[in-house]
Write an enzyme that holds these catalytic residues in place. Structure first.
Site, PDB file in Angstrom:
ATOM      1  CG  HIS A  47      -1.751  -1.174   1.439  1.00 58.75           C
ATOM      2  ND1 HIS A  47      -2.862  -1.414   0.663  1.00 58.75           N
ATOM      3  CD2 HIS A  47      -1.688  -2.198   2.333  1.00 58.75           C
ATOM      4  CE1 HIS A  47      -3.445  -2.521   1.074  1.00 58.75           C
ATOM      5  NE2 HIS A  47      -2.751  -3.021   2.080  1.00 58.75           N
TER       6      HIS A  47
HETATM    7  C1  BDR Z   1      -2.687   0.915   5.419  1.00 61.52           C
HETATM    8  O1  BDR Z   1      -2.868   0.439   6.744  1.00 61.52           O
HETATM    9  C2  BDR Z   1      -1.666  -0.046   7.276  1.00 61.52           C
HETATM   10  O2  BDR Z   1      -1.823  -1.306   7.839  1.00 61.52           O
HETATM   11  C3  BDR Z   1      -0.657  -0.039   6.146  1.00 61.52           C
HETATM   12  O3  BDR Z   1       0.621   0.361   6.646  1.00 61.52           O
HETATM   13  C4  BDR Z   1      -1.205   0.983   5.184  1.00 61.52           C
HETATM   14  O4  BDR Z   1      -0.743   2.287   5.482  1.00 61.52           O
HETATM   15  C5  BDR Z   1      -3.455   0.012   4.467  1.00 61.52           C
HETATM   16  O5  BDR Z   1      -4.811   0.022   4.776  1.00 61.52           O
END
Ligand code: BDR
Ligand code: CA
Length: 315
Positions: A244
């Site tokens: 992500h």
């Molecule tokens: C986001 O949530 C976190 O767990 C990850 O680092 C990312 O920023 C994804 O939903």
């Protein structure tokens, strides 16, 4: 070939496996002015420690400024189910030798952007620090190049059917940021689910593990991804994970590998089923309010993955 200048960024993060990789990308492709930390994947003391450990491993001198321990209004909630209790479960973490440069991330953001204009804020955790900065210093949005956010989604959620973790963890902060008038680029789950790691990527990193170029960083990332794939296998039935946070860095450094659409986006604060949802108006321009966000819709995953892999090394 078009020459692009290296963008200057402040990376606001909550490491976090994918945050750690985003720090690597930022170290490679940006002038990383500073890292600020926020409560999110793990409590603040741990996300700060994790950010410091990643800078240590990379051998970069970027200052780390600790930020908010709690969301604006909501209770602090974490993502140990994905990232483990430490926030960076998987590799053996080296002893911490560095210290935060300050415990006032908001002052760092406001002061730094007063001395230098056109810095991008790249926000890859809950938006608490950025919201505090905007509320303290509303002119901030006119001095920065923009805010590149990993958060939200055009449709699917990950903590609820419609809410993504970073927005869900502090919806009031996300609301302040989305209404701020800043240039905003949003890499939501609709986009980040296109950039997936799998065990072949782990094998590539392990093959590089003895290579001087890889040093200690490649095995560290291999262990991070191995752990994350294990969590995803248990939670979603597949040994694959979305990268992500790196997407929000790439949206600034390599926008040419994305397609964006200008949309009006609002954050749902009240809905019993929909709190933390980013409501993206996809009606035609004549029906929708004026756009406030450049929403990322497509990324070239093969090019993006090679960029990520090229950033996994010591400096
Ligand atoms: C986001 O949530 C976190 O767990 C990850 O680092 C990312 O920023 C994804 O939903
Ligand atoms: Ca994150």
């Amino acid at each position: 070939m078009e020459l692009r200048s290296t963008p200057a960024i402040i990376l606001d993060c909550d490491p976090g496996h994918d945050d750690a990789i985003a720090i690597m990308l930022a170290a490679q492709f940006t002038r990383l002015v500073g890292i600020t930390t926020v409560s999110g994947n793990a409590p603040l003391e741990l996300t700060t420690r994790n950010a410091l450990i990643v800078t240590q491993l990379l051998g970069i001198e970027t200052p780390v400024h600790q930020g908010a321990a709690h969301p604006l209004a909501a209770p602090a909630l974490h993502a140990a189910i994905v990232h483990g209790e430490s926030g960076l479960e998987g590799p053996v973490l080296p002893p911490l030798v560095r210290k935060p440069a300050s415990r006032d991330a908001v002052a760092f953001i406001c002061d730094t952007t007063r001395h230098e204009t056109d810095i991008w804020l790249v926000a890859i955790g809950p938006l608490t620090n950025i919201a505090h900065a905007v509320e303290k210093d509303p002119d901030l949005v006119n001095r920065i190049a923009g805010i590149s956010i990993m958060g939200g989604s055009t449709h699917v959620g990950n903590v609820s059917p419609v809410a993504e973790f970073n927005v869900w963890a502090d919806p009031e902060a996300a609301d302040v940021v989305f209404r701020s008038g800043a240039t905003i680029r949003m890499c939501g789950l609709n986009l980040t689910h296109q950039l997936m790691t799998d065990d072949a990527i782990v094998a590539r990193l392990r093959d590089r593990s003895d290579a001087v170029a890889g040093g200690v960083v490649a095995p560290f990332v291999a262990a991070l991804l191995d752990y994350l794939h294990g969590r995803m296998a248990e939670l979603r039935g597949e040994r694959r994970a979305a990268l992500h946070d790196p997407c929000a860095v790439l949206a600034v450094t390599h926008p040419q590998i994305f397609s964006f659409g200008d949309r009006h986006v609002q954050v749902e604060l009240d809905g019993e089923l929909t709190r933390g949802m980013t409501v993206v108006d996809e009606r035609s321009a004549k029906d929708a309010p004026a756009p406030n966000v450049e929403v990322a819709y497509e990324i070239d995953p093969a090019v993006a993955m090679e960029l990520v892999l090229s950033s996994i090394h010591e400096h």
